[in-house]
Design a protein around this motif. Structure first.
Motif, mmCIF file in Angstrom:
data_model
loop_
_atom_site.group_PDB
_atom_site.id
_atom_site.type_symbol
_atom_site.label_atom_id
_atom_site.label_comp_id
_atom_site.label_asym_id
_atom_site.label_seq_id
_atom_site.Cartn_x
_atom_site.Cartn_y
_atom_site.Cartn_z
ATOM 1 N N LYS A 188 0.847 -1.254 -0.142
ATOM 2 C CA LYS A 188 0.083 0.191 -0.135
ATOM 3 C C LYS A 188 0.819 1.182 -0.048
ATOM 4 O O LYS A 188 0.803 2.152 -0.897
ATOM 5 C CB LYS A 188 -0.855 -0.018 1.397
ATOM 6 C CG LYS A 188 -2.174 0.779 1.088
ATOM 7 C CD LYS A 188 -3.234 1.065 2.090
ATOM 8 C CE LYS A 188 -2.793 -0.112 3.471
ATOM 9 N NZ LYS A 188 -4.048 -0.008 4.335
ATOM 10 N N ILE A 189 1.881 1.225 0.698
ATOM 11 C CA ILE A 189 2.843 2.216 0.989
ATOM 12 C C ILE A 189 3.594 2.631 -0.280
ATOM 13 O O ILE A 189 3.655 3.720 -1.045
ATOM 14 C CB ILE A 189 3.917 2.125 2.112
ATOM 15 C CG1 ILE A 189 3.111 2.433 3.544
ATOM 16 C CG2 ILE A 189 4.895 3.286 2.053
ATOM 17 C CD1 ILE A 189 3.935 2.034 4.647
ATOM 18 N N PHE A 190 3.935 1.392 -1.004
ATOM 19 C CA PHE A 190 4.564 1.425 -2.380
ATOM 20 C C PHE A 190 3.687 2.136 -3.422
ATOM 21 O O PHE A 190 4.259 2.968 -4.091
ATOM 22 C CB PHE A 190 5.176 -0.001 -2.608
ATOM 23 C CG PHE A 190 6.022 0.100 -3.749
ATOM 24 C CD1 PHE A 190 7.336 0.651 -3.839
ATOM 25 C CD2 PHE A 190 5.539 -0.381 -5.026
ATOM 26 C CE1 PHE A 190 8.249 0.546 -4.784
ATOM 27 C CE2 PHE A 190 6.396 -0.886 -6.162
ATOM 28 C CZ PHE A 190 7.648 0.059 -6.131
ATOM 29 N N LYS A 191 2.377 1.748 -3.352
ATOM 30 C CA LYS A 191 1.484 1.955 -4.490
ATOM 31 C C LYS A 191 1.275 3.558 -4.236
ATOM 32 O O LYS A 191 1.245 4.477 -5.063
ATOM 33 C CB LYS A 191 0.544 1.501 -4.285
ATOM 34 C CG LYS A 191 -0.884 1.858 -5.430
ATOM 35 C CD LYS A 191 -2.019 0.813 -5.433
ATOM 36 C CE LYS A 191 -2.893 1.005 -6.257
ATOM 37 N NZ LYS A 191 -4.119 0.133 -6.191
ATOM 38 N N ILE A 206 2.346 6.710 -7.004
ATOM 39 C CA ILE A 206 0.932 7.460 -7.136
ATOM 40 C C ILE A 206 1.754 8.883 -7.104
ATOM 41 O O ILE A 206 1.701 9.694 -8.064
ATOM 42 C CB ILE A 206 -0.107 7.293 -6.681
ATOM 43 C CG1 ILE A 206 -0.569 6.177 -7.060
ATOM 44 C CG2 ILE A 206 -0.875 8.755 -6.729
ATOM 45 C CD1 ILE A 206 -1.913 5.473 -6.297
ATOM 46 N N LYS A 207 2.172 9.308 -6.025
ATOM 47 C CA LYS A 207 2.847 10.646 -5.640
ATOM 48 C C LYS A 207 4.033 10.943 -6.688
ATOM 49 O O LYS A 207 4.118 12.092 -7.026
ATOM 50 C CB LYS A 207 3.415 10.737 -4.263
ATOM 51 C CG LYS A 207 2.321 10.776 -3.273
ATOM 52 C CD LYS A 207 2.925 10.971 -1.700
ATOM 53 C CE LYS A 207 1.896 10.948 -0.738
ATOM 54 N NZ LYS A 207 2.463 10.823 0.589
#
Length: 96
Positions: free
Chosen positions: A64-67, A71-72
């Motif tokens: 989730k953090i990687f995704k 996106i950022k």
């Protein structure tokens, strides 16, 4: 044993632990008389089971953090690249 169970339940079991490490810890507790042999075996299974659950939770959280990071960064996804490649091929074919 209650203290160790509580520690595991509080998330200390979140550390990925090997069977060898779990056995070493519980065997030491059995030798010191803090656990009975059958309690040690049960504890090993509990530690390994909770460790697997926590490992899956950590993997999901990391994904989730990687995704969110991707996106950022506003990077193109594989689907975006494929779509653009297809569009380029269409444009080249139409041009000829």
């Amino acid at each position: 044993m209650d203290l160790l169970k509580k520690a595991i339940e509080l998330g200390l079991g979140a550390l990925v632990i090997t069977r060898e490490n779990a056995e070493k810890v519980t065997n030491d507790l059995v030798k010191k008389g803090k656990l009975k042999r059958h309690e040690g075996n049960t504890l090993i299974q509990d530690i390994l089971k909770k460790g697997k659950v926590q490992e899956k939770k950590l993997e999901a959280e990391a994904a989730k953090i990687f995704k969110k990071t991707l996106i950022k960064l506003d990077l193109a996804s594989k689907a975006d690249v494929r779509r653009l490649e297809t569009e380029i091929k269409k444009l080249k074919a139409h041009k000829h």
